[in-house]
Design a protein around this motif. Sequence first.
Motif, PDB file in Angstrom:
ATOM      1  N   ARG A 152     -14.201 -15.187  -9.028  1.00 53.16           N
ATOM      2  CA  ARG A 152     -14.993 -14.224  -8.266  1.00 53.16           C
ATOM      3  C   ARG A 152     -14.699 -14.254  -6.770  1.00 53.16           C
ATOM      4  O   ARG A 152     -14.903 -13.245  -6.085  1.00 53.16           O
ATOM      5  CB  ARG A 152     -16.491 -14.474  -8.481  1.00 53.16           C
ATOM      6  N   LYS A 153     -14.254 -15.396  -6.237  1.00 50.20           N
ATOM      7  CA  LYS A 153     -14.011 -15.435  -4.799  1.00 50.20           C
ATOM      8  C   LYS A 153     -12.865 -14.508  -4.398  1.00 50.20           C
ATOM      9  O   LYS A 153     -12.700 -14.198  -3.217  1.00 50.20           O
ATOM     10  CB  LYS A 153     -13.716 -16.859  -4.347  1.00 50.20           C
ATOM     11  N   PHE A 154     -12.084 -14.050  -5.367  1.00 45.28           N
ATOM     12  CA  PHE A 154     -11.008 -13.111  -5.094  1.00 45.28           C
ATOM     13  C   PHE A 154     -11.386 -11.667  -5.421  1.00 45.28           C
ATOM     14  O   PHE A 154     -10.554 -10.774  -5.306  1.00 45.28           O
ATOM     15  CB  PHE A 154      -9.748 -13.508  -5.865  1.00 45.28           C
ATOM     16  N   TRP A 155     -12.626 -11.444  -5.860  1.00 47.57           N
ATOM     17  CA  TRP A 155     -13.072 -10.069  -6.104  1.00 47.57           C
ATOM     18  C   TRP A 155     -13.225  -9.353  -4.760  1.00 47.57           C
ATOM     19  O   TRP A 155     -13.380  -9.978  -3.694  1.00 47.57           O
ATOM     20  CB  TRP A 155     -14.396 -10.049  -6.863  1.00 47.57           C
ATOM     21  N   LYS A 156     -13.170  -8.025  -4.817  1.00 45.79           N
ATOM     22  CA  LYS A 156     -13.430  -7.249  -3.610  1.00 45.79           C
ATOM     23  C   LYS A 156     -14.803  -7.630  -3.033  1.00 45.79           C
ATOM     24  O   LYS A 156     -15.720  -7.909  -3.803  1.00 45.79           O
ATOM     25  CB  LYS A 156     -13.387  -5.751  -3.944  1.00 45.79           C
ATOM     26  N   PRO A 157     -14.916  -7.740  -1.705  1.00 46.74           N
ATOM     27  CA  PRO A 157     -14.001  -7.238  -0.666  1.00 46.74           C
ATOM     28  C   PRO A 157     -12.948  -8.235  -0.169  1.00 46.74           C
ATOM     29  O   PRO A 157     -12.447  -8.065   0.950  1.00 46.74           O
ATOM     30  CB  PRO A 157     -14.962  -6.890   0.460  1.00 46.74           C
ATOM     31  N   SER A 158     -12.641  -9.262  -0.939  1.00 48.14           N
ATOM     32  CA  SER A 158     -11.577 -10.183  -0.549  1.00 48.14           C
ATOM     33  C   SER A 158     -10.309  -9.420  -0.189  1.00 48.14           C
ATOM     34  O   SER A 158      -9.937  -8.453  -0.857  1.00 48.14           O
ATOM     35  CB  SER A 158     -11.286 -11.155  -1.697  1.00 48.14           C
ATOM     36  N   LEU A 159      -9.631  -9.877   0.852  1.00 50.18           N
ATOM     37  CA  LEU A 159      -8.408  -9.204   1.277  1.00 50.18           C
ATOM     38  C   LEU A 159      -7.249  -9.438   0.307  1.00 50.18           C
ATOM     39  O   LEU A 159      -6.315  -8.636   0.237  1.00 50.18           O
ATOM     40  CB  LEU A 159      -7.988  -9.702   2.669  1.00 50.18           C
ATOM     41  N   GLY A 160      -7.325 -10.535  -0.443  1.00 51.77           N
ATOM     42  CA  GLY A 160      -6.207 -10.933  -1.274  1.00 51.77           C
ATOM     43  C   GLY A 160      -5.692  -9.896  -2.242  1.00 51.77           C
ATOM     44  O   GLY A 160      -4.483  -9.610  -2.262  1.00 51.77           O
ATOM     45  N   PRO A 161      -6.544  -9.309  -3.090  1.00 52.10           N
ATOM     46  CA  PRO A 161      -6.046  -8.325  -4.062  1.00 52.10           C
ATOM     47  C   PRO A 161      -5.387  -7.112  -3.409  1.00 52.10           C
ATOM     48  O   PRO A 161      -4.413  -6.577  -3.937  1.00 52.10           O
ATOM     49  CB  PRO A 161      -7.315  -7.910  -4.828  1.00 52.10           C
ATOM     50  N   TYR A 162      -5.909  -6.689  -2.247  1.00 55.94           N
ATOM     51  CA  TYR A 162      -5.294  -5.550  -1.552  1.00 55.94           C
ATOM     52  C   TYR A 162      -3.902  -5.926  -1.049  1.00 55.94           C
ATOM     53  O   TYR A 162      -2.938  -5.164  -1.188  1.00 55.94           O
ATOM     54  CB  TYR A 162      -6.168  -5.115  -0.374  1.00 55.94           C
ATOM     55  N   ALA A 163      -3.803  -7.122  -0.442  1.00 53.45           N
ATOM     56  CA  ALA A 163      -2.515  -7.559   0.084  1.00 53.45           C
ATOM     57  C   ALA A 163      -1.489  -7.742  -1.028  1.00 53.45           C
ATOM     58  O   ALA A 163      -0.316  -7.398  -0.879  1.00 53.45           O
ATOM     59  CB  ALA A 163      -2.694  -8.865   0.862  1.00 53.45           C
ATOM     60  N   LEU A 164      -1.933  -8.273  -2.164  1.00 55.92           N
ATOM     61  CA  LEU A 164      -1.031  -8.451  -3.295  1.00 55.92           C
ATOM     62  C   LEU A 164      -0.576  -7.097  -3.835  1.00 55.92           C
ATOM     63  O   LEU A 164       0.587  -6.923  -4.209  1.00 55.92           O
ATOM     64  CB  LEU A 164      -1.722  -9.258  -4.388  1.00 55.92           C
ATOM     65  N   SER A 165      -1.485  -6.132  -3.866  1.00 54.30           N
ATOM     66  CA  SER A 165      -1.114  -4.790  -4.314  1.00 54.30           C
ATOM     67  C   SER A 165      -0.048  -4.179  -3.397  1.00 54.30           C
ATOM     68  O   SER A 165       0.906  -3.549  -3.862  1.00 54.30           O
ATOM     69  CB  SER A 165      -2.347  -3.879  -4.348  1.00 54.30           C
ATOM     70  N   LEU A 166      -0.219  -4.365  -2.083  1.00 52.93           N
ATOM     71  CA  LEU A 166       0.764  -3.851  -1.138  1.00 52.93           C
ATOM     72  C   LEU A 166       2.128  -4.496  -1.370  1.00 52.93           C
ATOM     73  O   LEU A 166       3.160  -3.826  -1.343  1.00 52.93           O
ATOM     74  CB  LEU A 166       0.305  -4.107   0.300  1.00 52.93           C
ATOM     75  N   ARG A 167       2.134  -5.801  -1.603  1.00 50.57           N
ATOM     76  CA  ARG A 167       3.405  -6.486  -1.838  1.00 50.57           C
ATOM     77  C   ARG A 167       4.041  -6.003  -3.140  1.00 50.57           C
ATOM     78  O   ARG A 167       5.261  -5.803  -3.212  1.00 50.57           O
ATOM     79  CB  ARG A 167       3.178  -7.989  -1.885  1.00 50.57           C
ATOM     80  N   ASN A 168       3.233  -5.826  -4.169  1.00 51.63           N
ATOM     81  CA  ASN A 168       3.766  -5.339  -5.440  1.00 51.63           C
ATOM     82  C   ASN A 168       4.406  -3.960  -5.303  1.00 51.63           C
ATOM     83  O   ASN A 168       5.424  -3.665  -5.936  1.00 51.63           O
ATOM     84  CB  ASN A 168       2.663  -5.284  -6.493  1.00 51.63           C
ATOM     85  N   LEU A 169       3.783  -3.113  -4.483  1.00 52.47           N
ATOM     86  CA  LEU A 169       4.321  -1.766  -4.265  1.00 52.47           C
ATOM     87  C   LEU A 169       5.451  -1.762  -3.245  1.00 52.47           C
ATOM     88  O   LEU A 169       6.152  -0.755  -3.091  1.00 52.47           O
ATOM     89  CB  LEU A 169       3.209  -0.830  -3.792  1.00 52.47           C
TER      90      LEU A 169
END
Length: 605
Positions: A470-487
Amino acid sequence: MNILFLNVGRRCELVEAFKKSLCERNGGLIYGSDISINAPGLYSVNHSVILPHSSSSEFIDVVSSFCIEKKIDLLIPTIDPDLVFLDKYRDELKDRCPDLRLLLSPSFTIQHSRDKRLSRLLFKKLGAHVPQSISKMPPQMKFPVFVKPFNGSAGIGAQVVSTYDEFITLVNQNSSLMIEEVIHGPEYTVDVLCDFKGRPLFSVARKRIKVRGGEVCQGVIERNEILEELAKNLAAGFNCQGPVTLQFRSPEQGQFVAMELNARMGGGLPLTIAGGASWPGWILDLCNDAPPNINVTVTDKLLMTRYDSSFFIKESEVNSNQEKTKYLTDIKGIIVDMDDTLYPERDFVFSGYRAVSQHVFDDSGIEIESRLRMLFNAGMRGDLFSNVLRHYKLEFDENYILKLVWIYRTHIPFIRPFIDIQALKQLRNNGILLGLLSDGWLSVQQNKLDALGIKKLFTSVVFSDALGGRKFWKPSLGPYALSLRNLNLKAAEVIYIGDNPKKDFSGANKLGIKTVRIRRNGSEYEKFEAVDEKNKPLLEIESLSELRRVLNQPDFKSTEFEGPNPPKKVSSEIQGSSGIKIVTNLIQNDQNVTSIYNHRSETVP
């Protein structure tokens, strides 16, 4: 004189009144902005423009450039949040646009009207009756009580609470509530116009008969010298400049309790204007340093009853009516939320209720699905399983509830995407890369995506729960940053689309991703507003099909995947330790996040 209505929304009557007053003077053009391309007010003005949300880092640049280009003389805010941002940037706007006048009271007024706790203290200091603040908490608290967000607007969240359970639910949902005694009696609004030195010029009292969405839809002018003088004195005490509205309750004849002050024109002002008080004309006179002719007789007992009226707009007329802006150009990728963005989340809920109800029926012969649906539709959330089992006097223990929860989470859902998912397919054909970012228990979200049958649509799939809980659920910056790297894209090249203002946008906004809220009818968070500016999106849409116009894309021609071959598909489901390390580092130091998503690589960890 050229005028810009900021976030014009539904203020069609007000726009028409200003048009008339402009024609009676030296003429000019009226421009209107909004963050939604479907705002009715955009079709009442002479020219319309879609501008970024006032909380956006681009707001000042875009608005000041627009005002310079169009020679805007007067900027009129229409909603409370814009008052705060214009107040914050008033000096910068003055430097950039020296000929622009803001129809805006001083900072003292904005601060004390926006924070209703400060409003109540100042009302009391100025000698007005105010509702008694309640500091006792349950179980000592006596019900009913009246609660409202201290920084709210449009009546959102303001309500009478009659029970302990209802109070606890509201407090858990909103920590910014202030608690007051309930004041009964009719509700009055007083429109007050002050000059730009803070001197009240005119006031008109009107009784609110019926309200919809925080705005009066039926009202009547009721001139009252005592109330109107009280409102003018309070406006002077708040150092108001220009138009403001004050709200009162009258618990008994001749007594008025001050409730709040809005440092802008109220939604019911057209009634005052129709009664003979020419607010638009007088405001234009003040802006031209001419004394307004306020020696008028206002029609007392004039009744206003409103109805909905519609604009019917062809697609070609939409684009021709809008001034083009540049702030959503060069978009190369779209990251989307899943629940209530790509499919109706309540379909999953009801599908889960069916699976749980089948198990309970097999055990006891009692059908509970109907009651579960009824409670959900009534707005109840939380542990509904225990609630329903108690209702039917069924014996159960904690392990049985845990089993029902497990069934709910692991069942294979019967869900289908919204029809407008076709818009994402068409955007992909046009070369836009797509990513999915979703919160929730990993197995649950995986089952949803499988059931929807749209996984192949995405170049990147990130389930935040897979990154470490849960600590990585939104609004954590991590998932957004990982999505940017994946794209393999930078934040400025991507928009994020979600539905939940509580958590969807703050992380994306912080990284510089452009945010779009999709507010679908009947969705879980349709009626919710962001509690602060960092959680607000740049734009709002009601359907994914609006993306073509928002992004200025060419006409959609096909729903098949005919675009260029996408980059290697990646997913948080298969991220190894490198991917987890990326997100962990973000949590430890958000300031280092730019070094992660700006790094480009042809290989994916």
